[in-house]
Design an enzyme around this catalytic site. Structure first.
Site, mmCIF file in Angstrom:
data_model
loop_
_atom_site.group_PDB
_atom_site.id
_atom_site.type_symbol
_atom_site.label_atom_id
_atom_site.label_comp_id
_atom_site.label_asym_id
_atom_site.label_seq_id
_atom_site.Cartn_x
_atom_site.Cartn_y
_atom_site.Cartn_z
ATOM 1 N NE ARG A 162 5.186 6.928 -10.603
ATOM 2 C CZ ARG A 162 4.615 6.739 -9.422
ATOM 3 N NH1 ARG A 162 3.345 7.041 -9.254
ATOM 4 N NH2 ARG A 162 5.303 6.257 -8.427
ATOM 5 C CD GLU B 118 1.367 4.769 -0.037
ATOM 6 O OE1 GLU B 118 1.414 5.315 -1.146
ATOM 7 O OE2 GLU B 118 0.384 4.105 0.349
HETATM 8 O O1 PRP Z 1 3.907 11.891 -1.237
HETATM 9 P P1 PRP Z 1 4.959 10.816 -1.240
HETATM 10 O O2 PRP Z 1 4.738 9.788 -0.181
HETATM 11 O O3 PRP Z 1 6.340 11.391 -1.197
HETATM 12 O O4 PRP Z 1 4.807 10.019 -2.591
HETATM 13 C C1 PRP Z 1 4.610 10.627 -3.844
HETATM 14 C C2 PRP Z 1 5.753 10.361 -4.751
HETATM 15 O O5 PRP Z 1 5.915 8.948 -4.959
HETATM 16 C C3 PRP Z 1 5.984 8.683 -6.348
HETATM 17 O O6 PRP Z 1 7.292 8.720 -6.814
HETATM 18 P P2 PRP Z 1 8.359 7.556 -6.628
HETATM 19 O O7 PRP Z 1 9.366 8.012 -5.619
HETATM 20 O O8 PRP Z 1 7.662 6.257 -6.391
HETATM 21 O O9 PRP Z 1 9.154 7.573 -7.987
HETATM 22 P P3 PRP Z 1 8.827 7.413 -9.550
HETATM 23 O O10 PRP Z 1 8.163 8.697 -9.973
HETATM 24 O O11 PRP Z 1 10.198 7.285 -10.081
HETATM 25 O O12 PRP Z 1 7.958 6.203 -9.785
HETATM 26 C C4 PRP Z 1 5.159 9.778 -6.962
HETATM 27 O O13 PRP Z 1 5.481 9.969 -8.329
HETATM 28 C C5 PRP Z 1 5.498 10.966 -6.107
HETATM 29 O O14 PRP Z 1 6.675 11.635 -6.560
HETATM 30 N N1 ADE Z 2 -0.094 4.671 -3.762
HETATM 31 C C1 ADE Z 2 0.652 5.269 -4.682
HETATM 32 N N2 ADE Z 2 0.338 5.160 -6.004
HETATM 33 C C2 ADE Z 2 1.082 5.768 -6.943
HETATM 34 N N3 ADE Z 2 2.143 6.507 -6.667
HETATM 35 C C3 ADE Z 2 2.497 6.644 -5.373
HETATM 36 N N4 ADE Z 2 3.497 7.329 -4.778
HETATM 37 C C4 ADE Z 2 3.409 7.133 -3.466
HETATM 38 N N5 ADE Z 2 2.360 6.360 -3.145
HETATM 39 C C5 ADE Z 2 1.774 6.047 -4.339
#
Ligand code: PRP
Ligand code: ADE
Length: 178
Positions: A62, A99
């Site tokens: 993202r 998370e």
């Molecule tokens: O602060 P944190 O606990 O590290 O979480 C935040 C991260 O989690 C999500 O990515 P995700 O790894 O879910 O991947 P995506 O972007 O591929 O959906 C979001 O886009 C952040 O990069």
């Molecule tokens: N609660 C949440 N919603 C969207 N993106 C996330 N990445 C980590 N935690 C998330």
């Protein structure tokens, strides 16, 4: 409507995704709205300029969607931080927890150099694990962190408290805190 109100109005809450107990913040309605997406891009690009960034790092997946137009808008190069195993060249790797699981991210070592001031762009700051691992990668590549800028900080999780000690005074900006 202020920019903050516009952005907030285009984020959808999805309870119990991808796991029970997680309130997922879905940015796809915002991306589908050109006015909101442009306002977001402009706001993040303004922060990159204000902090004297010379490069933009975007975090798969993202973070890519946000960071690429921000880099073009700010007139700066874009450097991808990818999930492990996706970059073809010589990489630096960093494992981290987020998370809802664990992951490993990588950067092409040659994409950053001493003297670069790097802005990290992502959509969500949750536990801060992803951003912290990116900061590690940027420093291990020899560059400096100009700041971290996210669309949204989840204020009910300790991401900011985790990042502040590793930022060494560099700014952490969230356009929205929920
Ligand atoms: O602060 P944190 O606990 O590290 O979480 C935040 C991260 O989690 C999500 O990515 P995700 O790894 O879910 O991947 P995506 O972007 O591929 O959906 C979001 O886009 C952040 O990069
Ligand atoms: N609660 C949440 N919603 C969207 N993106 C996330 N990445 C980590 N935690 C998330």
């Amino acid at each position: 409507m202020t920019v903050t109100e516009l952005l907030l109005s285009r984020i959808r809450d999805v309870p119990d995704y991808p796991k029970p107990g997680v309130l997922f913040k879905d940015i796809t309605p915002l991306l589908a709205d050109p006015e909101a997406f442009t306002a977001l891009t402009d706001a993040l690009a303004g922060l990159c300029s204000a902090h004297g960034a010379t490069k933009i790092v975007g975090l798969e997946a993202r973070g890519f969607i946000l960071a690429a137009p921000v880099a073009v808008r700010a007139g700066l190069g874009f450097v991808p931080v990818r999930k492990a195993g996706k970059l073809p060249g010589a990489t630096l790797s960093q494992a981290y927890e987020l998370e809802y699981g664990t992951a490993e991210i990588e950067i092409h070592a040659e994409d950053l150099a001493a003297g670069d001031r790097v802005m990290v762009i992502d959509d969500v700051l949750a536990t801060g694990g992803t951003a912290e691992a990116s900061i590690e990668l940027i420093r291990r590549a020899g560059a400096e962190v100009a700041g971290v800028a996210v669309l949204m900080e989840l204020g009910f999780l300790p991401g900011r408290a985790r990042l502040e000690p590793v930022l060494n005074g560099a700014p952490l900006n969230a356009l929205i805190t929920v």
